[in-house]
Scaffold this active site. Structure first.
Site, short mmCIF file in Angstrom:
data_model
loop_
_atom_site.label_atom_id
_atom_site.label_comp_id
_atom_site.label_asym_id
_atom_site.label_seq_id
_atom_site.Cartn_x
_atom_site.Cartn_y
_atom_site.Cartn_z
N SER A 37 0.83 -1.20 0.00
CA SER A 37 0.00 0.00 0.00
C SER A 37 0.87 1.26 0.00
CB SER A 37 -0.97 -0.04 1.18
OG SER A 37 -1.94 0.97 1.09
N ASP A 57 -9.26 -5.04 -5.34
CA ASP A 57 -8.87 -3.88 -4.54
C ASP A 57 -9.65 -2.65 -4.98
OD1 ASP A 57 -7.55 -1.90 -3.09
OD2 ASP A 57 -5.55 -2.68 -3.54
N HIS A 65 -8.28 -4.73 -0.62
CA HIS A 65 -6.93 -4.18 -0.43
C HIS A 65 -6.18 -4.97 0.65
CE1 HIS A 65 -3.97 -0.98 -0.81
NE2 HIS A 65 -3.97 -0.78 0.48
#
Length: 392
Positions: free
Chosen positions: A172, A339, A372
């Site tokens: 991320s 995601d 995610h």
């Protein structure tokens, strides 16, 4: 139960089996630090953790760059009775994908770390005391970028005598740092792994990030960032964390939560039919978890992290292709197929840009129902690939 595993995921912690490695937080100090924007910050303190041993040549170091709401606690435990190990304990440790029998693994708390009130986080940011005034910086703290996170990590590594990394791996926001490392310091980075990541923040992603800042700014307790001597803007921070958690998960995941017996959906529907002040059960579930996390976090720090992410483009040269042209690293991208936060097209764009520039790059999609968070809680599904990639 499904509910318990879901709760762990929503806390952004790994649900993988926990290791036995015990770790301690160490502190790095710099008298001054010059930001990418040219501002000077005095008396900078940053925490870091390490796993495994640095060899005599000091060439076996793998840097783990953490995600938006994390700190440097990537693996192991602080005490044997800790309920949770670090977020990537499933892949960091003896014999694991990132094998600490071979590698010296290090992770560094970011500047403006979101967990500013967590005793296991050491960071300098808006909540810190400005040595020139004796008061918290608040919004007088300079804007920082992903490059600043990279540069403070570089300072930590250099303080340990490390002059080149074996590799850098991040998820991320950590993936942004990883690819910026490869772009900014190509001679340092022979291998780069980007998990649920991006090579730049496009207009859609920047607007999504702004949604996290809005409720904080609207909270009357925010007081233009000057709240450290009064009540903090916890309502705004809680709302921001609700948005972040939902964006980090998937519709499938939320629907599974709502279908469990732990959430009394039918009674909730009756309650919201009778009273506009009541909320659906799933919303209460989400709010409760955000409230728990908000206690250890700082609202101004969230705003600064949002801005750092909004400013991001790998290499920080305005254009992605220009920023990546000096990359020497072999790259591996592991986006999550479902995601909704850093959607797969962002990783694919960076991967394809590297290929067009004649660089080595691979891309494999992560699967799972966590969106995610597949890149955190389900990372072990690509453990063998990560191990193989690092061995090359």
């Amino acid at each position: 139960m499904l509910y318990k595993s879901i709760a762990l995921a929503c806390l952004l912690l790994s649900a993988a089996p926990q290791g036995e490695t015990l770790v301690t937080k160490k502190q790095f100090h710099a008298d001054t630090f010059t930001t990418f924007g040219g501002s000077i910050i005095n008396d900078v303190k940053i925490g870091y953790e390490s796993y495994g041993k640095l060899n005599k040549q000091k060439d076996n170091a793998i840097l783990i760059t953490h995600y938006f709401s994390a700190n440097s606690h990537a693996a192991g435990k602080y005490a044997s009775d800790d309920p949770q190990a670090g977020y990537w304990d499933a892949i960091i440790g003896p014999g694991k994908a990132i094998d600490t029998d071979h590698y010296f693994v290090i992770s560094v708390d970011s500047l403006v770390n979101l967990n500013a009130n967590d005793p296991n986080t050491i960071t300098t940011g808006p909540a810190s005391i400005n040595p020139d005034t004796g008061k918290p910086y608040g919004l007088s703290f300079p804007v920082v970028t992903i490059r600043d996170f990279v540069n403070i990590q570089k300072a930590v590594l250099e303080s340990l005598g490390i002059k080149q990394l074996y590799g850098v791996v991040g998820a991320s926001m950590g993936s942004m740092q990883a690819i910026d490392w490869a772009a900014a310091y190509p001679d340092w980075v022979p291998r780069m792994i980007s998990v649920v990541g991006s090579g730049e923040t496009d207009d859609w992603s920047s607007s999504l990030l702004e949604q996290w800042a809005i409720p904080i700014r609207l909270d009357p307790n925010w007081r233009q960032g000057d709240y450290y001597a009064s009540s903090p803007p916890l309502e705004g921070l809680t709302a921001a964390l609700m948005f972040i958690t939902q964006a980090a998960l998937s519709p499938e995941f939320f629907n599974q939560v709502a279908s469990t017996s732990d959430i009394d959906h039918q009674s909730s529907q009756q309650a919201i039919l009778q009273d506009i002040h009541q909320s659906p059960a799933i919303v209460c579930w989400l709010r409760e978890r955000a409230q728990q996390r908000a206690r250890l976090m700082d609202a101004n720090h969230l705003l600064y992290l949002v801005r750092a992410n909004q400013l991001f483009v790998a290499g920080h040269q305005g254009e992605l292709a220009k920023g990546l042209q000096n990359v020497k690293a072999k790259s591996l991208f592991l986006p999550a197929s479902n995601d909704l936060l850093l959607m797969p097209y962002l990783a694919k764009r960076a991967h394809q840009t590297l290929l067009a520039l004649g660089k080595q790059s691979e891309l494999i999609e992560l699967e799972g129902n966590l969106g995610h968070l597949n890149g955190v809680s389900l990372i072990s599904q690509q453990g063998d690939k990560i191990k193989q990639f690092l061995a090359q």
